[in-house]
Design a protein around this motif. Structure first.
Motif, mmCIF file in Angstrom:
data_model
loop_
_atom_site.group_PDB
_atom_site.id
_atom_site.type_symbol
_atom_site.label_atom_id
_atom_site.label_comp_id
_atom_site.label_asym_id
_atom_site.label_seq_id
_atom_site.Cartn_x
_atom_site.Cartn_y
_atom_site.Cartn_z
ATOM 1 N N UNK A 1 0.832 -1.199 0.000
ATOM 2 C CA UNK A 1 0.000 0.000 0.000
ATOM 3 C C UNK A 1 0.872 1.256 0.000
ATOM 4 N N UNK A 2 0.508 2.226 -0.841
ATOM 5 C CA UNK A 2 1.284 3.463 -0.961
ATOM 6 C C UNK A 2 0.578 4.589 -0.205
ATOM 7 N N UNK A 3 1.133 4.952 0.958
ATOM 8 C CA UNK A 3 0.511 5.992 1.786
ATOM 9 C C UNK A 3 0.575 7.372 1.137
ATOM 10 N N UNK A 4 1.510 7.593 0.233
ATOM 11 C CA UNK A 4 1.650 8.915 -0.381
ATOM 12 C C UNK A 4 0.479 9.247 -1.297
ATOM 13 N N UNK A 5 -0.332 8.268 -1.671
ATOM 14 C CA UNK A 5 -1.495 8.524 -2.522
ATOM 15 C C UNK A 5 -2.684 9.037 -1.713
ATOM 16 N N UNK A 6 -2.605 8.940 -0.399
ATOM 17 C CA UNK A 6 -3.705 9.409 0.445
ATOM 18 C C UNK A 6 -3.703 10.925 0.543
ATOM 19 N N UNK A 7 -4.902 11.501 0.671
ATOM 20 C CA UNK A 7 -5.020 12.942 0.854
ATOM 21 C C UNK A 7 -4.952 13.262 2.334
ATOM 22 N N UNK A 8 -4.347 14.395 2.670
ATOM 23 C CA UNK A 8 -4.279 14.840 4.059
ATOM 24 C C UNK A 8 -5.603 15.480 4.435
ATOM 25 N N UNK A 9 -6.169 15.049 5.566
ATOM 26 C CA UNK A 9 -7.431 15.632 6.026
ATOM 27 C C UNK A 9 -7.277 16.143 7.452
ATOM 28 N N UNK A 10 -8.053 17.159 7.760
ATOM 29 C CA UNK A 10 -8.078 17.701 9.113
ATOM 30 C C UNK A 10 -9.255 17.073 9.846
ATOM 31 N N UNK A 11 -8.993 16.487 10.988
ATOM 32 C CA UNK A 11 -10.084 15.889 11.752
ATOM 33 C C UNK A 11 -10.680 16.934 12.691
ATOM 34 N N UNK A 12 -12.015 16.903 12.813
ATOM 35 C CA UNK A 12 -12.706 17.819 13.708
ATOM 36 C C UNK A 12 -13.634 17.015 14.584
ATOM 37 N N UNK A 13 -13.621 17.320 15.871
ATOM 38 C CA UNK A 13 -14.501 16.636 16.809
ATOM 39 C C UNK A 13 -15.914 17.160 16.632
ATOM 40 N N UNK A 14 -16.860 16.262 16.370
ATOM 41 C CA UNK A 14 -18.237 16.697 16.135
ATOM 42 C C UNK A 14 -18.961 17.038 17.429
ATOM 43 N N UNK A 15 -18.697 16.268 18.483
ATOM 44 C CA UNK A 15 -19.418 16.481 19.727
ATOM 45 C C UNK A 15 -18.421 16.481 20.895
ATOM 46 N N UNK A 16 -17.677 17.575 21.056
ATOM 47 C CA UNK A 16 -16.699 17.609 22.145
ATOM 48 C C UNK A 16 -17.391 17.653 23.504
ATOM 49 N N UNK A 17 -16.754 17.075 24.493
ATOM 50 C CA UNK A 17 -17.310 17.076 25.841
ATOM 51 C C UNK A 17 -17.169 18.474 26.456
#
Length: 44
Positions: free
Chosen positions: A13-29
């Motif tokens: 598997x080639x990780x360089x083909x993946x796109x970088x995404x920003x994760x956001x917490x939908x329901x933070x405590x």
């Protein structure tokens, strides 16, 4: 079919083909301060 999974795809598997995404917490405590404020607002 054997019991063992084929790991050939995983190892090649080639990780360089993946796109970088920003994760956001939908329901933070809520913070402790927010919880205390809501407790006081509910009891008054």
């Amino acid at each position: 079919m054997s019991d063992k999974p084929n790991l050939e795809e995983v190892t090649s598997f080639d990780k360089s083909k993946l796109k970088k995404t920003e994760t956001q917490e939908k329901n933070p405590l809520p913070s402790k301060e927010t919880i205390e404020q809501e407790k006081q607002a509910g009891s008054s």
